[in-house]
Design an enzyme around this catalytic site. Structure first.
Site, PDB file in Angstrom:
ATOM      1  N   ASP A  92      43.004  34.146  45.635  1.00 31.34           N
ATOM      2  CA  ASP A  92      44.212  33.768  46.354  1.00 31.34           C
ATOM      3  C   ASP A  92      44.490  34.645  47.711  1.00 31.34           C
ATOM      4  O   ASP A  92      43.687  35.601  47.663  1.00 31.34           O
ATOM      5  CB  ASP A  92      45.542  34.091  45.266  1.00 31.34           C
ATOM      6  CG  ASP A  92      45.516  35.622  45.062  1.00 31.34           C
ATOM      7  OD1 ASP A  92      44.650  36.230  44.635  1.00 31.34           O
ATOM      8  OD2 ASP A  92      46.638  36.058  45.406  1.00 31.34           O
ATOM      9  N   GLU A 156      46.361  37.712  42.683  1.00 27.54           N
ATOM     10  CA  GLU A 156      46.571  39.526  43.145  1.00 27.54           C
ATOM     11  C   GLU A 156      47.384  39.498  44.221  1.00 27.54           C
ATOM     12  O   GLU A 156      48.199  40.662  44.322  1.00 27.54           O
ATOM     13  CB  GLU A 156      45.163  39.704  43.601  1.00 27.54           C
ATOM     14  CG  GLU A 156      44.668  41.287  43.858  1.00 27.54           C
ATOM     15  CD  GLU A 156      45.080  41.866  44.950  1.00 27.54           C
ATOM     16  OE1 GLU A 156      45.068  43.171  45.056  1.00 27.54           O
ATOM     17  OE2 GLU A 156      45.057  40.998  46.085  1.00 27.54           O
TER      18      GLU A 156
END
Length: 451
Positions: A92, A156
């Protein structure tokens, strides 16, 4: 770089690495599904899962984590009786911010001035490619000498804790003798660095209300309490005159022991404008690695364009507080919330909500894995000695893994050196760093297996 089979293999694989990173960067995998399609993140996860299967990983799985995102897991068996190493990265990415401000499109990997530009190129899709390159080089030169687990996180950057909670619910899944977190970076390009401390983080949303609705500033201004002005005062109370963070009850005088960060180098790395001073006191290393730091991430209030002459009835802000090792992030959040409530003026109604948290982290650099990495770095970076440094950012999973596996040796390396400008416009990765760190990781796995 000294000639050796591993280095030669990695060098030969760099064109493939660029092509793969181009494919991976193309996914707009921001784990904020109110703003970016979930399908983009799922596409990136599937891409990584297929890459692991191609490399011979077994038990490849898309893990549905409690925050509604997916993490990718894979296991590559090694020789019987070998040690187990966990390799971590996340796929991500941060939002691209102002896409028009990018020199080239943020989700199109573009080479310019010897660097590859694109959102996630360094943080941390490049880390996924780094792990793949290291394993491919070992496979081409006698095989991978350890059992390898790979975990690629899907949220994250959002700090929502999905993988941490999943790991706590499945404690055997990520167990390993050593853990390489590929989400840090060298102190500067060409200087091999292992990060030994991370600041933790808490996110707090603040809302201030003063009126039942907006009022005409000519008719009521001067007596009617302005929610936006109240919020501004609250936010200003979080900094001393010199810019140091001031949260009531939170110590802010710790010292950093280790590699120092010169002020002129920091100004250059941070691209501070001429004539603008740095904030805070102590050394730069003290400020960014050993002390708390508050940042206002966003404010909800009327934009200048289209603003009306009104006294605002409500205003909101999102505040980030970075906390150094030795400080509990949950306690720091309570102190921040209490500070905000105590410093809200005029009896305004204030509501605070903690929406994200990650604990700080400190590694043990005296462990055998660090010597194995130092020896590997010396080959990948001839003439350089591996340095130990801190990082102001947070990787919440580190503390979770340290708690679950207290005997595991945790090392943080990666591609996010200062020129990478992670989280900013025109993020980029140095292909030379990608190549050297892939060599270093491969040689580390070999050294660690033999140790």
């Amino acid at each position: 770089m000294s000639s050796n089979p591993v280095a030669e293999t990695v060098a030969s694989l760099m064109p493939k690495a660029r092509a793969e990173l181009t494919e991976l960067v193309a996914f707009r995998s921001v784990a904020d599904f109110d703003l970016f399609p979930r399908s983009e993140s799922e596409g990136a996860a599937s891409w990584i899962a297929e890459a692991l299967r191609t490399e011979g990983f077994t038990d490849v799985a898309l893990l549905d984590t409690p925050d509604g995102t997916q993490s990718v897991y894979g296991y590559l068996p090694g020789p019987e009786g070998a040690k187990t190493v966990l390799l971590y990265a996340h796929y991500d990415v941060q939002p691209p911010l102002d896409e028009a401000g990018w020199t080239s499109p943020p989700f199109e990997l573009t080479e310019r001035d010897g660097r590859w530009y694109g959102r996630g190129s360094a943080d941390c899709k490049g880390g996924v490619i780094m792990h793949l390159l290291a394993l491919r080089a070992l496979k081409a030169d006698g095989g991978v000498p350890v059992h390898v687990k790979v975990i690629a996180e899907g949220s994250e950057e959002q700090g929502t804790g999905g993988l941490e909670r999943y790991a706590e619910q499945h404690p055997a899944l990520l167990e390993a003798d050593a853990i390489v977190i590929g989400d840090a970076g060298n102190f500067r390009v060409g200087l091999p660095t292992v990060t030994t401390t991370l600041r933790g983080m808490t996110l707090v949303r603040v809302q201030v209300d003063t009126l039942a609705g907006n009022l005409h500033s000519g008719q009521f201004g001067g007596a009617a309490p302005d929610a936006l002005a109240a919020l501004i005062r609250v936010l200003d109370s979080l900094r001393a005159e010199d810019g140091s963070t001031t949260v009531d009850g939170l110590a802010a005088d710790a010292r950093w022991e280790g590699l120092e960060y010169g002020e002129e180098q920091f100004r250059e790395d941070a691209k501070v404008l001429d004539g603008v001073g740095l904030i805070g006191s102590g050394t730069v290393a003290d400020r960014i690695w050993a002390r708390p730091a508050v940042t206002v991430l966003g404010i909800d209030c009327p934009p200048v364009a289209g603003a009306t002459p009104s006294v605002q009835s409500s205003a909101r802000a999102l505040i980030s507080l970075r906390v150094p090792p030795g400080v509990d992030a949950a306690q720091a959040a309570k102190l921040l919330q209490a500070h905000v409530e105590a410093h809200t003026p005029w009896g305004a109604v204030v509501h605070t909500e903690q929406i994200g948290q990650g604990q700080p982290f400190r590694a043990d650099p005296s462990s055998p894995a660090y010597q194995a990495m130092a020896d590997a770095m010396a080959v990948a970076y001839p003439g350089e000695t591996m340095q130990y440094t801190g990082q102001g950012g947070s990787i919440p999973l580190c503390n979770t893994l340290a708690g679950l596996y207290p005997r595991a040796e945790i090392l943080l390396i990666g591609l996010s050196e200062p020129e990478a400008q992670i989280h900013a416009v025109d993020e980029s990765v140095s292909p030379e760093e990608l190549e050297r760190l892939s060599v270093a990781e491969a040689l580390f796995l070999r050294n660690y297996a033999a140790g």
